[in-house]
Enzyme design. Structure first.
Site, PDB file in Angstrom:
ATOM      1  N   GLY A  12       0.801  -1.220  -0.024  1.00  0.00           N
ATOM      2  CA  GLY A  12       0.024  -0.040   0.121  1.00  0.00           C
ATOM      3  C   GLY A  12       0.759   1.353  -0.089  1.00  0.00           C
ATOM      4  O   GLY A  12       0.415   2.252  -0.593  1.00  0.00           O
TER       5      GLY A  12
ATOM      6  N   GLU B 116       3.703   4.395   5.625  1.00  0.00           N
ATOM      7  CA  GLU B 116       2.608   3.646   5.513  1.00  0.00           C
ATOM      8  C   GLU B 116       1.593   4.386   4.675  1.00  0.00           C
ATOM      9  O   GLU B 116       1.530   5.327   4.858  1.00  0.00           O
ATOM     10  CB  GLU B 116       2.096   3.406   6.851  1.00  0.00           C
ATOM     11  N   ASP B 117       0.771   3.518   4.139  1.00  0.00           N
ATOM     12  CA  ASP B 117      -0.478   4.139   3.476  1.00  0.00           C
ATOM     13  C   ASP B 117      -1.550   4.435   4.261  1.00  0.00           C
ATOM     14  O   ASP B 117      -2.122   5.530   4.497  1.00  0.00           O
ATOM     15  CB  ASP B 117      -1.094   3.043   2.507  1.00  0.00           C
TER      16      ASP B 117
ATOM     17  N   ASP C  33      -4.413   1.619  10.866  1.00  0.00           N
ATOM     18  CA  ASP C  33      -5.819   1.106  11.244  1.00  0.00           C
ATOM     19  C   ASP C  33      -5.936   0.736  12.731  1.00  0.00           C
ATOM     20  O   ASP C  33      -5.890   1.643  13.652  1.00  0.00           O
ATOM     21  CB  ASP C  33      -6.357   0.115  10.151  1.00  0.00           C
TER      22      ASP C  33
ATOM     23  N   LYS D  69      -6.658   5.944  11.107  1.00  0.00           N
ATOM     24  CA  LYS D  69      -7.942   5.793  11.622  1.00  0.00           C
ATOM     25  C   LYS D  69      -7.810   5.747  13.235  1.00  0.00           C
ATOM     26  O   LYS D  69      -7.863   4.770  13.855  1.00  0.00           O
ATOM     27  CB  LYS D  69      -8.565   4.460  11.346  1.00  0.00           C
TER      28      LYS D  69
ATOM     29  N   PHE E 255     -14.198   1.975   5.531  1.00  0.00           N
ATOM     30  CA  PHE E 255     -13.132   1.264   4.405  1.00  0.00           C
ATOM     31  C   PHE E 255     -12.896   2.298   3.436  1.00  0.00           C
ATOM     32  O   PHE E 255     -13.806   2.665   2.794  1.00  0.00           O
ATOM     33  CB  PHE E 255     -13.910  -0.085   4.078  1.00  0.00           C
ATOM     34  N   VAL E 256     -11.602   2.238   3.175  1.00  0.00           N
ATOM     35  CA  VAL E 256     -11.438   3.410   2.119  1.00  0.00           C
ATOM     36  C   VAL E 256     -10.267   2.628   0.898  1.00  0.00           C
ATOM     37  O   VAL E 256      -9.881   1.520   1.389  1.00  0.00           O
ATOM     38  CB  VAL E 256     -10.394   4.336   2.483  1.00  0.00           C
TER      39      VAL E 256
ATOM     40  N   ASP F  18      -5.910  -0.884  -1.450  1.00  0.00           N
ATOM     41  CA  ASP F  18      -6.707  -1.895  -2.091  1.00  0.00           C
ATOM     42  C   ASP F  18      -7.983  -2.295  -1.688  1.00  0.00           C
ATOM     43  O   ASP F  18      -8.235  -2.251  -0.521  1.00  0.00           O
ATOM     44  CB  ASP F  18      -5.735  -2.802  -2.394  1.00  0.00           C
TER      45      ASP F  18
HETATM   46  P1  IMP Z   1      -3.289  -2.197  10.764  1.00  0.00           P
HETATM   47  O1  IMP Z   1      -2.129  -3.165  11.029  1.00  0.00           O
HETATM   48  O2  IMP Z   1      -4.639  -2.674  11.338  1.00  0.00           O
HETATM   49  O3  IMP Z   1      -3.032  -0.623  11.390  1.00  0.00           O
HETATM   50  O4  IMP Z   1      -3.480  -2.091   9.428  1.00  0.00           O
HETATM   51  C1  IMP Z   1      -2.590  -1.589   8.299  1.00  0.00           C
HETATM   52  C2  IMP Z   1      -2.676  -2.119   6.875  1.00  0.00           C
HETATM   53  O5  IMP Z   1      -4.126  -2.376   6.614  1.00  0.00           O
HETATM   54  C3  IMP Z   1      -2.322  -0.842   5.981  1.00  0.00           C
HETATM   55  O6  IMP Z   1      -1.121  -1.045   5.636  1.00  0.00           O
HETATM   56  C4  IMP Z   1      -3.463  -1.317   4.873  1.00  0.00           C
HETATM   57  O7  IMP Z   1      -2.802  -2.186   4.019  1.00  0.00           O
HETATM   58  C5  IMP Z   1      -4.440  -2.134   5.630  1.00  0.00           C
HETATM   59  N1  IMP Z   1      -5.898  -1.397   5.611  1.00  0.00           N
HETATM   60  C6  IMP Z   1      -5.974  -0.658   6.804  1.00  0.00           C
HETATM   61  N2  IMP Z   1      -7.457   0.136   6.834  1.00  0.00           N
HETATM   62  C7  IMP Z   1      -7.641  -0.146   5.312  1.00  0.00           C
HETATM   63  C8  IMP Z   1      -8.860   0.565   4.386  1.00  0.00           C
HETATM   64  O8  IMP Z   1      -9.657   1.312   4.816  1.00  0.00           O
HETATM   65  N3  IMP Z   1      -8.685   0.013   3.179  1.00  0.00           N
HETATM   66  C9  IMP Z   1      -7.625  -0.788   2.620  1.00  0.00           C
HETATM   67  N4  IMP Z   1      -6.676  -1.311   3.359  1.00  0.00           N
HETATM   68  C10 IMP Z   1      -6.699  -0.956   4.904  1.00  0.00           C
HETATM   69 MG    MG Z   2      -3.624  -3.762   2.035  1.00  0.00          MG
END
Ligand code: IMP
Ligand code: MG
Length: 186
Positions: A47, A102-103, A106, A134, A155-156, A162
């Site tokens: 991402g 990071e993209d 979450d 988020k 969700f985005v 993606d």
């Molecule tokens: P985390 O480990 O839960 O913070 O998630 C991080 C990863 O989850 C990001 O690098 C994204 O690849 C994916 N992700 C989290 N939220 C979204 C979303 O809303 N859309 C698409 N990918 C997401």
């Molecule tokens: Mg992803």
């Protein structure tokens, strides 16, 4: 403009122009903070590659780039709660200034995993740059240095993010506007 994906409806949340403007600002900030530090931009795949390449070109200092691939999502709409290493980086990070790109943050699981991983290598510093955060979902015991936009829990997709590996190519961030994630997730 609506976008329909697997019977879900998405709308523009953050326009291409808003992203460009914010990336410019973050670039100026990082340029000031890292003058004479020769940082390594550690882009988190998949991402982070679009934000990372734009952010890198917004920097006016010498900077290296490297890549690390992890996954915490699988093909679902919500986190699987588990981080897997898919590809390790190559750089020697000991004594270096690392900016992890990071993209989106979450749950915070991915960045917590990465912070631990890099700190074990004794870098000079580890900071995080994420286009999106988020805050409602994340459980973080540390701060994020560079955040593009704070957004809600919906969700985005787009600009690197993606849905089932597709739609990373959208030039803006689109948000799901119909219903809740749990109806379609898992
Ligand atoms: P985390 O480990 O839960 O913070 O998630 C991080 C990863 O989850 C990001 O690098 C994204 O690849 C994916 N992700 C989290 N939220 C979204 C979303 O809303 N859309 C698409 N990918 C997401
Ligand atoms: Mg992803």
């Amino acid at each position: 403009m609506h976008l329909t994906v697997d019977k879900m409806t998405f709308d523009v949340l953050i326009s291409r122009q808003q992203i460009e403007q914010r990336v410019r600002e973050l670039g100026e900030q990082i340029t000031r903070d890292y003058r004479d530090k020769n940082p390594i931009l550690m882009i988190v795949l998949n991402g982070g590659f679009i934000f990372g390449s734009d952010l890198m070109r917004a920097l006016d200092i010498p900077v290296e780039v490297d890549f690390i691939k992890i996954s915490s999502y699988g093909d679902q709409l919500t986190s699987t709660g588990e981080v897997k290493m898919k590809k390790d980086y190559d750089s020697l990070v000991g004594g270096r200034h690392i900016i992890v790109v990071e993209d989106i943050v979450d749950s915070g699981l991915s960045v917590s995993f990465l912070k631990n991983k890099f700190e074990m290598q004794q870098p000079a510093s580890v900071a995080f740059a994420t286009l999106l955060h988020k805050p409602d979902n994340s459980r973080l015991d540390f701060g994020l240095e560079y955040v593009g936009f704070e957004i809600g829990p919906e969700f985005v997709i787009g600009y690197g993010l993606d849905y089932k590996q597709n739609w990373r190519n959208l030039p803006a961030i689109y948000v799901r506007v119909d219903g809740r994630e749990s109806e379609h997730g898992a």
